[in-house]
Design an enzyme around this catalytic site. Structure first.
Site, mmCIF file in Angstrom:
data_model
loop_
_atom_site.group_PDB
_atom_site.id
_atom_site.type_symbol
_atom_site.label_atom_id
_atom_site.label_comp_id
_atom_site.label_asym_id
_atom_site.label_seq_id
_atom_site.Cartn_x
_atom_site.Cartn_y
_atom_site.Cartn_z
ATOM 1 N N LYS A 51 -2.811 -22.669 12.871
ATOM 2 C CA LYS A 51 -1.613 -23.508 12.695
ATOM 3 C C LYS A 51 -1.922 -24.969 13.020
ATOM 4 C CE LYS A 51 1.461 -19.637 13.673
ATOM 5 N NZ LYS A 51 1.989 -18.789 14.744
ATOM 6 N N ARG A 74 7.533 3.583 2.072
ATOM 7 C CA ARG A 74 7.972 3.267 3.441
ATOM 8 C C ARG A 74 9.424 2.782 3.428
ATOM 9 N NH1 ARG A 74 4.310 -1.111 6.187
ATOM 10 N NH2 ARG A 74 2.698 0.302 5.520
ATOM 11 N N ARG A 85 0.827 -1.217 0.000
ATOM 12 C CA ARG A 85 0.000 0.000 0.000
ATOM 13 C C ARG A 85 0.851 1.252 0.000
ATOM 14 N NH1 ARG A 85 -4.853 -2.287 2.435
ATOM 15 N NH2 ARG A 85 -3.674 -2.917 4.261
ATOM 16 N N GLU A 119 0.492 -10.587 15.105
ATOM 17 C CA GLU A 119 -0.293 -10.366 13.892
ATOM 18 C C GLU A 119 -0.671 -8.886 13.814
ATOM 19 O OE1 GLU A 119 -1.080 -13.031 11.604
ATOM 20 O OE2 GLU A 119 0.570 -13.667 12.855
ATOM 21 N N GLY A 135 8.989 -13.491 13.844
ATOM 22 C CA GLY A 135 10.034 -12.499 13.599
ATOM 23 C C GLY A 135 10.420 -12.482 12.128
ATOM 24 N N GLU A 152 5.576 -23.587 4.357
ATOM 25 C CA GLU A 152 6.406 -23.949 5.511
ATOM 26 C C GLU A 152 6.346 -22.877 6.602
ATOM 27 O OE1 GLU A 152 8.768 -26.835 6.237
ATOM 28 O OE2 GLU A 152 7.997 -25.779 7.985
ATOM 29 N N ASP A 211 -4.753 -17.689 16.091
ATOM 30 C CA ASP A 211 -3.564 -17.963 15.262
ATOM 31 C C ASP A 211 -3.046 -19.387 15.522
ATOM 32 O OD1 ASP A 211 -1.147 -16.874 13.610
ATOM 33 O OD2 ASP A 211 -0.233 -17.714 15.420
ATOM 34 N N LYS A 221 -1.062 -18.490 7.690
ATOM 35 C CA LYS A 221 -1.791 -19.661 8.208
ATOM 36 C C LYS A 221 -3.291 -19.496 8.108
ATOM 37 C CE LYS A 221 0.310 -16.759 10.713
ATOM 38 N NZ LYS A 221 1.001 -16.564 11.940
ATOM 39 N N GLY A 279 7.675 -7.131 15.994
ATOM 40 C CA GLY A 279 7.203 -7.750 14.745
ATOM 41 C C GLY A 279 6.752 -9.187 14.914
HETATM 42 P P1 NAP Z 1 2.728 -7.004 8.302
HETATM 43 O O1 NAP Z 1 3.983 -6.556 8.954
HETATM 44 O O2 NAP Z 1 1.444 -6.361 8.699
HETATM 45 O O3 NAP Z 1 2.948 -6.905 6.736
HETATM 46 C C1 NAP Z 1 1.916 -7.016 5.784
HETATM 47 C C2 NAP Z 1 2.157 -5.948 4.736
HETATM 48 O O4 NAP Z 1 1.229 -6.155 3.674
HETATM 49 C C3 NAP Z 1 1.924 -4.559 5.316
HETATM 50 O O5 NAP Z 1 2.930 -3.701 4.843
HETATM 51 C C4 NAP Z 1 0.553 -4.192 4.745
HETATM 52 O O6 NAP Z 1 0.380 -2.807 4.528
HETATM 53 C C5 NAP Z 1 0.576 -4.918 3.412
HETATM 54 N N1 NAP Z 1 -0.773 -5.189 2.963
HETATM 55 C C6 NAP Z 1 -1.731 -5.902 3.606
HETATM 56 N N2 NAP Z 1 -2.851 -5.950 2.861
HETATM 57 C C7 NAP Z 1 -2.605 -5.234 1.737
HETATM 58 C C8 NAP Z 1 -3.375 -4.918 0.584
HETATM 59 N N3 NAP Z 1 -4.641 -5.341 0.447
HETATM 60 N N4 NAP Z 1 -2.801 -4.180 -0.394
HETATM 61 C C9 NAP Z 1 -1.528 -3.760 -0.278
HETATM 62 N N5 NAP Z 1 -0.736 -4.026 0.794
HETATM 63 C C10 NAP Z 1 -1.283 -4.760 1.792
HETATM 64 O O7 NAP Z 1 2.526 -8.563 8.537
HETATM 65 P P2 NAP Z 1 3.671 -9.649 8.713
HETATM 66 O O8 NAP Z 1 3.994 -9.767 10.147
HETATM 67 O O9 NAP Z 1 4.739 -9.434 7.729
HETATM 68 O O10 NAP Z 1 2.840 -10.976 8.362
HETATM 69 C C11 NAP Z 1 2.521 -11.299 7.026
HETATM 70 C C12 NAP Z 1 1.949 -12.725 6.993
HETATM 71 O O11 NAP Z 1 2.941 -13.628 7.488
HETATM 72 C C13 NAP Z 1 0.737 -12.935 7.878
HETATM 73 O O12 NAP Z 1 -0.114 -13.852 7.261
HETATM 74 C C14 NAP Z 1 1.310 -13.531 9.156
HETATM 75 O O13 NAP Z 1 0.400 -14.348 9.838
HETATM 76 C C15 NAP Z 1 2.425 -14.367 8.593
HETATM 77 N N6 NAP Z 1 3.518 -14.624 9.528
HETATM 78 C C16 NAP Z 1 4.077 -13.611 10.219
HETATM 79 C C17 NAP Z 1 5.139 -13.867 11.074
HETATM 80 C C18 NAP Z 1 5.792 -12.792 11.883
HETATM 81 O O14 NAP Z 1 6.659 -13.110 12.685
HETATM 82 N N7 NAP Z 1 5.449 -11.532 11.704
HETATM 83 C C19 NAP Z 1 5.614 -15.186 11.209
HETATM 84 C C20 NAP Z 1 5.013 -16.214 10.456
HETATM 85 C C21 NAP Z 1 3.971 -15.918 9.617
HETATM 86 P P3 NAP Z 1 -0.280 -1.901 5.687
HETATM 87 O O15 NAP Z 1 0.690 -1.936 6.814
HETATM 88 O O16 NAP Z 1 -0.420 -0.586 5.017
HETATM 89 O O17 NAP Z 1 -1.570 -2.574 6.035
HETATM 90 N N1 HSE Z 2 1.936 -13.836 15.225
HETATM 91 C C1 HSE Z 2 2.534 -15.105 14.997
HETATM 92 C C2 HSE Z 2 3.188 -15.585 16.266
HETATM 93 C C3 HSE Z 2 3.548 -15.014 13.907
HETATM 94 O O1 HSE Z 2 3.382 -14.777 17.180
HETATM 95 O O2 HSE Z 2 3.491 -16.760 16.382
HETATM 96 C C4 HSE Z 2 4.179 -16.334 13.566
HETATM 97 O O3 HSE Z 2 3.254 -17.171 12.923
#
Ligand code: NAP
Ligand code: HSE
Length: 435
Positions: A213, A54, A50, A198, A310, A137, A209, A113, A195
């Site tokens: 999983k 940034r 979006r 969610e 992370g 994965e 969440d 997930k 980070g």
């Molecule tokens: P995040 O930091 O919120 O990143 C998602 C990015 O996608 C944000 O920059 C968001 O923009 C953008 N976005 C979301 N919807 C959009 C749309 N419709 N159009 C354009 N941009 C869009 O989330 P994340 O922590 O990276 O997590 C991403 C995925 O990985 C999730 O499914 C999460 O469950 C999974 N995951 C995360 C982790 C972790 O440690 N963080 C670990 C394992 C799995 P805005 O900020 O402007 O909304």
């Molecule tokens: N929010 C999730 C967690 C990210 O804390 O485990 C990893 O899937």
């Protein structure tokens, strides 16, 4: 898609937040190292985000930025990318871009997930019809390679239980509350800043969440239907620092567990805070670390643990899937393993109320007659109390013998007629065999 060594594999990255930025860092800044290890080069050709302005600390000179899923569709269709990485989060835009890629015959790698747990069957079906695959994965335990373990190392094992700590945020919060005396809100705020959480952290703390999983792990390990609705879910919102401390004095650690268990009556899937003995590997799993325990017929216990959330650990799992996709392994797994082909003849789910546990109950009573009355209420509801203590002047802790969940719930409803607020804290003891 299979790699042609002379050409880089062109990646469309949908989402460039915590995980997406990690993927960029690995592909761009560690591209040579990855090439040395895998023989593959990747180029980030498109980024859906979006806010493309940034700061991310990584330059991606060849990438085309688009702001909306529809704009990404055009790039998926015009042949300018080879694979989609979906790390947007949520299910609407994520499902949209994943389907657009699969319908074009492009493989999809995702860390999402919720997407797999809710729309997995549809995505698998579309992938199969278009001769491609979905790899996920990173979706189950961040950087811990549980999916590969089940699909490869454990393929010959009849897994009878898979259980563990699959949400890094909750484990971080519980650890900080116990070890650093931080408040729940303070610890959760820090998990968000780091980070781990969610975009909507309610999904972490209310157990959703972990349930997403568990639905995926149960599909892979236990042959369960992909059905989040079959999972009984409780979160950590009502856990107090005092309960963590009392549990420790009793010789237990309180952890949010996701538990998938094969029983004689069928599969039991549940997510809830649980008390595990201090000498169990899960009790020693601290901070953002996740850990999955597998129990099988042909082996003892296997424990896999590591960074559960992370940026870089998760991105590492995403990139490992990219390599599997580029080598053709992911597509072969997809074709070979029946779980991706059809809703299999899954065992039935066991109703949560039929399961039996020992329980920890902390009821908030400041008068001894009420504490005694609670013990009597439990006795008349067929809930045998093993020990009863008063850790402070305002509460009584009762440890029960093994009782049916439905009987315990009925007893708690009676207790709440006597002491409506605050509600008792109810925790289950989980044995090393997952029961
Ligand atoms: P995040 O930091 O919120 O990143 C998602 C990015 O996608 C944000 O920059 C968001 O923009 C953008 N976005 C979301 N919807 C959009 C749309 N419709 N159009 C354009 N941009 C869009 O989330 P994340 O922590 O990276 O997590 C991403 C995925 O990985 C999730 O499914 C999460 O469950 C999974 N995951 C995360 C982790 C972790 O440690 N963080 C670990 C394992 C799995 P805005 O900020 O402007 O909304
Ligand atoms: N929010 C999730 C967690 C990210 O804390 O485990 C990893 O899937």
């Amino acid at each position: 898609m299979s790699a042609n060594s002379s050409q880089p594999i062109r990646v469309a990255l949908a989402g460039c937040g915590t995980v997406g930025t990690g993927v960029l860092r690995i592909l761009v800044q560690r591209g040579d190292e990855l090439y040395a290890r895998s023989g593959l080069r990747f180029e980030v050709a498109a980024i859906l985000e979006r806010d493309p302005t940034r700061p991310r600390g990584v330059a991606v000179p060849h990438a085309r930025f688009v702001r909306a899923p529809d704009e990404l569709d055009e790039l998926l269709v015009d042949g300018s990318v080879d694979v989609l990485v979906e790390v947007l989060g949520g299910t609407d835009a994520a499902r949209h871009v994943a389907l657009a890629a699969l319908e074009k015959g492009l493989p999809v790698v995702t860390a999402n997930k919720a997407l797999i747990a809710i729309h997995g069957r549809e995505l698998f079906d579309v992938a199969r019809r278009h001769g491609t695959c979905v790899a996920f994965e990173a979706s189950c335990a961040g950087g811990v390679p549980v999916v590969a373990a089940i699909q490869r190392g454990l393929i010959a094992t009849r897994i009878n239980a898979v259980y563990g700590i699959v949400n890094g945020t909750c484990n971080y919060v519980l650890t900080e509350m116990l070890e650093k005396n931080r408040s729940y809100a303070e610890a959760l705020g820090e998990a968000q800043r780091l980070g781990y959480a969610e975009a909507d952290p309610t999904l972490d703390v209310d157990g959703t969440d972990s349930a997403h999983k568990l639905a995926i792990l149960a599909l892979l390990a236990l042959g369960a239907d992909l059905d989040v609705g079959a999972i009984d879910v409780e979160g950590i919102q009502s856990i107090h620092q005092a309960d963590l401390a009392i549990a420790r004095t009793l010789g237990y650690a309180c952890k949010l567990l996701a538990i998938g268990l094969r029983t004689d009556a069928g599969l039991s899937l549940r997510v809830h805070p649980a008390l595990v003995p201090l000498d169990h590997p899960l009790a020693r799993t601290r901070g953002v670390t996740a850990a999955a325990v597998f129990l099988g017929d042909a082996m003892d216990q296997l424990v896999l643990s590591g960074s559960g959330a992370g940026s870089l650990p998760t991105a590492g799992a995403v990139v490992s899937d990219l390599v599997e996709v580029a080598c053709g392994n992911a597509r072969r797994d997809f074709e070979r393993l029946p779980i991706f082909r059809e809703p299999n003849r899954a065992p039935p789910f066991v109703p949560a109320g039929d399961m039996e546990y020992r329980y920890y109950l902390r009821c908030f009573v400041d008068r001894e007659p009420n504490a005694a009355a609670i013990t009597n209420i439990l006795a008349s509801a067929r809930v045998d109390v093993d020990t009863r203590t008063r850790p402070d002047a305002d509460s009584v802790v009762l440890i029960t013998r093994r009782v049916r969940e439905d009987d315990l719930r009925a007893a708690v409803a009676e207790v709440r007629k006597l002491v409506p607020e605050p509600p008792p804290v109810v925790l289950r003891f989980v044995e090393p065999n997952g029961e």
